[in-house]
Design a protein around this motif. Structure first.
Motif, PDB file in Angstrom:
ATOM      1  N   VAL A  18      40.421  39.203  36.436  1.00  0.00           N
ATOM      2  CA  VAL A  18      40.027  38.349  37.551  1.00  0.00           C
ATOM      3  C   VAL A  18      40.013  39.202  38.806  1.00  0.00           C
ATOM      4  O   VAL A  18      41.009  39.810  39.174  1.00  0.00           O
ATOM      5  CB  VAL A  18      41.001  37.164  37.715  1.00  0.00           C
ATOM      6  CG1 VAL A  18      40.645  36.343  38.938  1.00  0.00           C
ATOM      7  CG2 VAL A  18      41.002  36.305  36.472  1.00  0.00           C
ATOM      8  N   SER A  20      38.648  37.990  41.856  1.00  0.00           N
ATOM      9  CA  SER A  20      38.627  37.167  43.068  1.00  0.00           C
ATOM     10  C   SER A  20      39.826  37.508  43.929  1.00  0.00           C
ATOM     11  O   SER A  20      40.925  37.719  43.436  1.00  0.00           O
ATOM     12  CB  SER A  20      38.661  35.686  42.712  1.00  0.00           C
ATOM     13  OG  SER A  20      37.496  35.315  42.036  1.00  0.00           O
ATOM     14  N   LEU A  86      34.949  33.084  44.304  1.00  0.00           N
ATOM     15  CA  LEU A  86      35.370  32.493  43.036  1.00  0.00           C
ATOM     16  C   LEU A  86      34.491  32.911  41.860  1.00  0.00           C
ATOM     17  O   LEU A  86      34.967  33.017  40.736  1.00  0.00           O
ATOM     18  CB  LEU A  86      35.423  30.970  43.157  1.00  0.00           C
ATOM     19  CG  LEU A  86      36.498  30.443  44.112  1.00  0.00           C
ATOM     20  CD1 LEU A  86      36.417  28.934  44.216  1.00  0.00           C
ATOM     21  CD2 LEU A  86      37.884  30.887  43.670  1.00  0.00           C
ATOM     22  N   THR A  87      33.213  33.147  42.109  1.00  0.00           N
ATOM     23  CA  THR A  87      32.325  33.581  41.021  1.00  0.00           C
ATOM     24  C   THR A  87      32.182  35.094  40.970  1.00  0.00           C
ATOM     25  O   THR A  87      31.479  35.614  40.112  1.00  0.00           O
ATOM     26  CB  THR A  87      30.926  32.951  41.171  1.00  0.00           C
ATOM     27  OG1 THR A  87      30.360  33.358  42.417  1.00  0.00           O
ATOM     28  CG2 THR A  87      31.000  31.445  41.070  1.00  0.00           C
ATOM     29  N   GLU A  88      32.842  35.786  41.895  1.00  0.00           N
ATOM     30  CA  GLU A  88      32.837  37.245  41.961  1.00  0.00           C
ATOM     31  C   GLU A  88      31.419  37.801  42.098  1.00  0.00           C
ATOM     32  O   GLU A  88      31.045  38.763  41.441  1.00  0.00           O
ATOM     33  CB  GLU A  88      33.552  37.843  40.743  1.00  0.00           C
ATOM     34  CG  GLU A  88      34.997  37.414  40.642  1.00  0.00           C
ATOM     35  CD  GLU A  88      35.680  37.868  39.377  1.00  0.00           C
ATOM     36  OE1 GLU A  88      35.043  38.521  38.531  1.00  0.00           O
ATOM     37  OE2 GLU A  88      36.876  37.562  39.222  1.00  0.00           O
TER      38      GLU A  88
END
Length: 151
Positions: A18, A20, A86-88
């Motif tokens: 992750v 983000s 959030l969606t990178e």
């Protein structure tokens, strides 16, 4: 492909990580609450100034129109910031970076160039500009992280 454990199958670690930015997400969330306060305070101060001081023709309307424009810009800006983080994805965060410059200019208007500037205007606009500055730094870090990993 890198294996994560002795008994686990080969998994692409880059897709599982992750990226983000939690600090960026936190500053976006704080910005929502602070901006609601900022809008209400600025709106009430414009109303107060319109009652206490005499505005030159059109200046009151300009102050209110720019405040409404700032709200619209802020909603669009924060939407792209949340989405990009959030969606990178790089593009929404770059859009956020560009829109933040516009928000900073509007905040500078209320700090320096509006018809009457009160001490409260200076304080709340200085805080808003500090938040924008921190967001810009965190946005650049997030963009560089996403671009480095996904290219």
């Amino acid at each position: 492909m890198k294996s994560i454990g002795v008994f686990s199958p080969a998994v692409n670690v880059n897709s599982a990580a992750v990226l983000s930015s939690i600090p960026l997400q936190m500053i976006y969330n704080f910005n929502i609450f602070y901006y609601v306060f900022y809008f209400l305070a600025t709106f009430l101060m414009v109303i107060y100034k319109s009652q206490v001081f005499s505005f030159p023709d059109g200046n009151l309307a300009l102050d209110l129109i720019l405040l409404i424009l700032m709200v619209i810009l802020e909603v669009i800006r924060l939407y792209h910031g949340f989405k990009g983080n959030l969606t990178e994805e790089v593009v929404p965060i770059v859009i956020n970076l560009v829109l933040t410059i516009g928000s900073m200019l509007l905040s500078l208007y209320y700090l320096l160039w509006q018809t009457y500037v009160l001490k409260a205007d200076v304080i709340i606009n200085a805080i808003l500009l500090a938040i924008y500055g921190l967001e810009e730094v965190l946005d650049v870090i997030a963009v560089s992280t996403f671009a480095r990993i996904y290219t």
